[in-house]
Scaffold this motif. Structure first.
Motif, PDB file in Angstrom:
ATOM      1  N   ILE A   8       1.001  -1.103   0.039  1.00 39.16           N
ATOM      2  CA  ILE A   8      -0.120   0.009   0.186  1.00 39.16           C
ATOM      3  C   ILE A   8       0.765   1.291   0.063  1.00 39.16           C
ATOM      4  O   ILE A   8       0.663   2.259  -0.779  1.00 39.16           O
ATOM      5  CB  ILE A   8      -0.968  -0.043   1.157  1.00 39.16           C
ATOM      6  N   ALA A   9       1.899   1.141   0.830  1.00 40.38           N
ATOM      7  CA  ALA A   9       2.844   2.502   0.961  1.00 40.38           C
ATOM      8  C   ALA A   9       3.565   2.768  -0.261  1.00 40.38           C
ATOM      9  O   ALA A   9       3.749   3.790  -0.866  1.00 40.38           O
ATOM     10  CB  ALA A   9       3.802   2.123   2.085  1.00 40.38           C
ATOM     11  N   VAL A  10       3.935   1.608  -1.113  1.00 39.63           N
ATOM     12  CA  VAL A  10       4.680   1.818  -2.558  1.00 39.63           C
ATOM     13  C   VAL A  10       3.605   2.386  -3.526  1.00 39.63           C
ATOM     14  O   VAL A  10       3.870   3.122  -4.113  1.00 39.63           O
ATOM     15  CB  VAL A  10       5.391   0.359  -2.765  1.00 39.63           C
ATOM     16  N   VAL A  11       2.291   1.783  -3.499  1.00 44.64           N
ATOM     17  CA  VAL A  11       1.533   2.474  -4.432  1.00 44.64           C
ATOM     18  C   VAL A  11       1.006   3.937  -3.982  1.00 44.64           C
ATOM     19  O   VAL A  11       1.341   4.772  -4.833  1.00 44.64           O
ATOM     20  CB  VAL A  11       0.288   1.737  -4.381  1.00 44.64           C
ATOM     21  N   CYS A  12       1.044   4.273  -2.674  1.00 45.29           N
ATOM     22  CA  CYS A  12       0.860   5.640  -2.179  1.00 45.29           C
ATOM     23  C   CYS A  12       2.157   6.628  -2.531  1.00 45.29           C
ATOM     24  O   CYS A  12       1.874   7.714  -3.254  1.00 45.29           O
ATOM     25  CB  CYS A  12       0.574   5.718  -0.677  1.00 45.29           C
ATOM     26  N   LEU A  13       3.412   5.844  -2.551  1.00 46.52           N
ATOM     27  CA  LEU A  13       4.669   6.427  -2.946  1.00 46.52           C
ATOM     28  C   LEU A  13       4.731   7.025  -4.362  1.00 46.52           C
ATOM     29  O   LEU A  13       4.855   8.208  -4.691  1.00 46.52           O
ATOM     30  CB  LEU A  13       5.680   5.934  -2.252  1.00 46.52           C
ATOM     31  N   LEU A  14       4.188   5.985  -5.138  1.00 46.93           N
ATOM     32  CA  LEU A  14       4.243   5.948  -6.643  1.00 46.93           C
ATOM     33  C   LEU A  14       3.004   7.038  -7.040  1.00 46.93           C
ATOM     34  O   LEU A  14       3.370   8.039  -8.090  1.00 46.93           O
ATOM     35  CB  LEU A  14       4.089   4.818  -7.071  1.00 46.93           C
TER      36      LEU A  14
END
Length: 133
Positions: free
Chosen positions: A109-115
């Motif tokens: 979830i964090a990587v998707v939000c970061l992207l």
């Protein structure tokens, strides 16, 4: 960029000399490796600054006879009020928290939000080309 390149040249020489002296004095492997790797990283930065300095026009900082007024002018475009950096920081903090507790689902979830937030930051002022019909 020549000033920055010289600065990192001095730092590189310092770390390599410190690694040699530390190796002769302490005979401890981890500190020697750390100092050598630090010197190598500063060598990479110094090489980059030398590379860029050869290809760019001279700046006022590179001229020892320059006046303060020589550095005046526009420095670039800076967003007056953007909330995207706050989102990038929050997503990076969430990713760090997910890695600290090794929660893979939260990391995804964090990587998707970061992207998404980095994409928003990069394309904040992007306008699409005019359509010609």
């Amino acid at each position: 960029m020549k000033v920055e390149a010289r600065l990192f040249d001095v730092i590189t020489v310092f770390f390599f000399l410190a690694a040699i002296i530390y190796g002769l004095w302490a005979k401890e492997v981890v500190g020697i490796v750390g100092l050598i790797l630090t010197g190598g990283l500063s060598l990479l930065v110094a090489s980059y600054f030398h590379f860029v300095a050869r290809r760019t026009a001279g700046r006022a900082e590179d001229n020892p006879d320059a006046e303060i007024a020589d550095g005046a002018g526009e420095l670039g475009f800076f967003s007056p009020g953007s909330y995207w950096p706050v989102g990038v920081a929050a997503a990076a903090a969430l990713a760090a928290l997910a890695m600290a507790f090794w929660q893979v689902w939260l990391l995804v979830i964090a990587v998707v939000c970061l992207l998404l937030t980095v994409g928003g930051l990069v394309f904040e002022y992007h306008t699409r080309p005019n359509a010609t019909d």
